[in-house]
Scaffold this motif. Sequence first.
Motif, mmCIF file in Angstrom:
data_model
loop_
_atom_site.group_PDB
_atom_site.id
_atom_site.type_symbol
_atom_site.label_atom_id
_atom_site.label_comp_id
_atom_site.label_asym_id
_atom_site.label_seq_id
_atom_site.Cartn_x
_atom_site.Cartn_y
_atom_site.Cartn_z
ATOM 1 N N ASP A 247 0.842 -1.203 0.000
ATOM 2 C CA ASP A 247 0.000 0.000 0.000
ATOM 3 C C ASP A 247 0.877 1.253 0.000
ATOM 4 O OD1 ASP A 247 -2.489 -1.320 0.035
ATOM 5 O OD2 ASP A 247 -2.323 -1.636 2.189
ATOM 6 N N SER A 272 -4.659 -3.157 -0.657
ATOM 7 C CA SER A 272 -5.731 -2.620 -1.483
ATOM 8 C C SER A 272 -5.284 -2.593 -2.942
ATOM 9 C CB SER A 272 -6.107 -1.214 -1.014
ATOM 10 O OG SER A 272 -7.111 -0.680 -1.845
ATOM 11 N N ALA A 273 -5.965 -3.334 -3.792
ATOM 12 C CA ALA A 273 -5.581 -3.406 -5.201
ATOM 13 C C ALA A 273 -6.068 -2.209 -6.007
ATOM 14 C CB ALA A 273 -6.120 -4.696 -5.827
ATOM 15 N N ASN A 274 -7.141 -1.559 -5.554
ATOM 16 C CA ASN A 274 -7.724 -0.488 -6.366
ATOM 17 C C ASN A 274 -6.758 0.654 -6.687
ATOM 18 O OD1 ASN A 274 -10.135 -1.810 -6.656
ATOM 19 N ND2 ASN A 274 -11.166 -0.750 -4.967
ATOM 20 N N PRO A 275 -5.959 1.119 -5.715
ATOM 21 C CA PRO A 275 -5.004 2.184 -6.069
ATOM 22 C C PRO A 275 -3.996 1.754 -7.129
ATOM 23 C CG PRO A 275 -5.312 2.089 -3.696
ATOM 24 C CD PRO A 275 -5.981 0.876 -4.260
ATOM 25 N N VAL A 277 -4.638 -0.398 -9.527
ATOM 26 C CA VAL A 277 -5.383 -0.416 -10.792
ATOM 27 C C VAL A 277 -5.625 1.006 -11.287
ATOM 28 C CG1 VAL A 277 -7.532 -1.095 -11.913
ATOM 29 C CG2 VAL A 277 -6.481 -2.620 -10.229
ATOM 30 N N SER A 278 -6.097 1.869 -10.390
ATOM 31 C CA SER A 278 -6.449 3.232 -10.775
ATOM 32 C C SER A 278 -5.244 4.011 -11.304
ATOM 33 C CB SER A 278 -7.046 3.977 -9.583
ATOM 34 O OG SER A 278 -8.236 3.340 -9.158
ATOM 35 N N GLU A 280 -2.746 2.615 -12.754
ATOM 36 C CA GLU A 280 -2.187 1.810 -13.837
ATOM 37 C C GLU A 280 -0.703 1.526 -13.598
ATOM 38 O OE1 GLU A 280 -1.983 2.909 -18.251
ATOM 39 O OE2 GLU A 280 -3.959 1.932 -18.109
#
Length: 351
Positions: A247, A272-275, A277-278, A280
């Motif tokens: 993270d 948290s994977a979303n950051p 992904v967001s 890139e």
Amino acid sequence: MGEHLAAVLTERGSIGLRRVSTPRIGPLDVLVRVLATGICGSDLATYRGSHPYKRPPVVLGHELCGVVEQVGAEVADLRPGALVCSAAFSPCDSCAQCARGATNLCPDRENLCHLGWDGSFAELVLLRRNMVFELPDGIDPEAGAMAEPLSIAAHAARLAGPLVERSVAVVGAGGIGLCCALVARRHGAASVVCTDLGPAKEELARRAGATAYVDGLEGGPCDGVLAELPDGADVTFVASGHTGALDQAAGVTRLGGTVVVVSYFDRPHEFSANPLVSAELSVRFSALSTAEDFREVIGWLATGELDPTPLISHRYQLAEAAAAMEALGTQRGVGKVMMRCDGGRAERSTA
């Protein structure tokens, strides 16, 4: 078959000097008299009982420099008396990964300090020829012993892509993190920001070429790194297995940047994977090193382009293995801990 002295881990948390049998040399083996050996975080994990597969009784150690004592009958390209360093494992040399040079991914490799194969916390260590690399005469044995962790950093840098004029963050300023900083600067990184816990690590980070150091004890490490690199790092090396390391890496890497994970983790971690992904982000995982990485590092050592010895913060004699382990495990401001197996210099601390 004679005997030699070794620091034997007899049970979790108990290591001491013992006389052990010198192993019989095979046709493709190399018997090396150890001059200096570094202590790795994996050695400390084994000492504490948290390593995933290494267990006592065992002689630890895989970061070594020594002199060839004897070679096997089928070893024709290495002479007794040669100065050498070594990888931590012997690849099988017959699988698809070995055939393409990715010996670090060999599924059938044999690892030092595992299944009865004793490591380099000893006067003598038995190695396979395919893991041994000759060093130029005159290389400081302590620098030679650091070729192995430097090769780990060189491999991670290779996966990161070109570093010339790029900004770099290093999460964790332990032995491997400091090597990553040193290698990044050698590759031409414009700035290297290291983060760790406590002010004592700053001097070591500066010795490794860091342009800035962020103390995680003083507040949010991400804010501190971003204060130095407002757009985020082009490349972030994760050299710590602490909870939240991934993270933290996502938080300090620029949009579209690269994260290279060098550290192993002693337990499953959530992140948290979303950051990722967001933003890139490209995330690479870096395992061990190859002969190509060793050749690169040895070239730097030979020409004097890189000197890793300022990263050594503590030195001990072989008989002081227990104190060396405790220093690495409990003291603040520890860089590379080095043990001399030849009676060479051993100051308690140079940090």
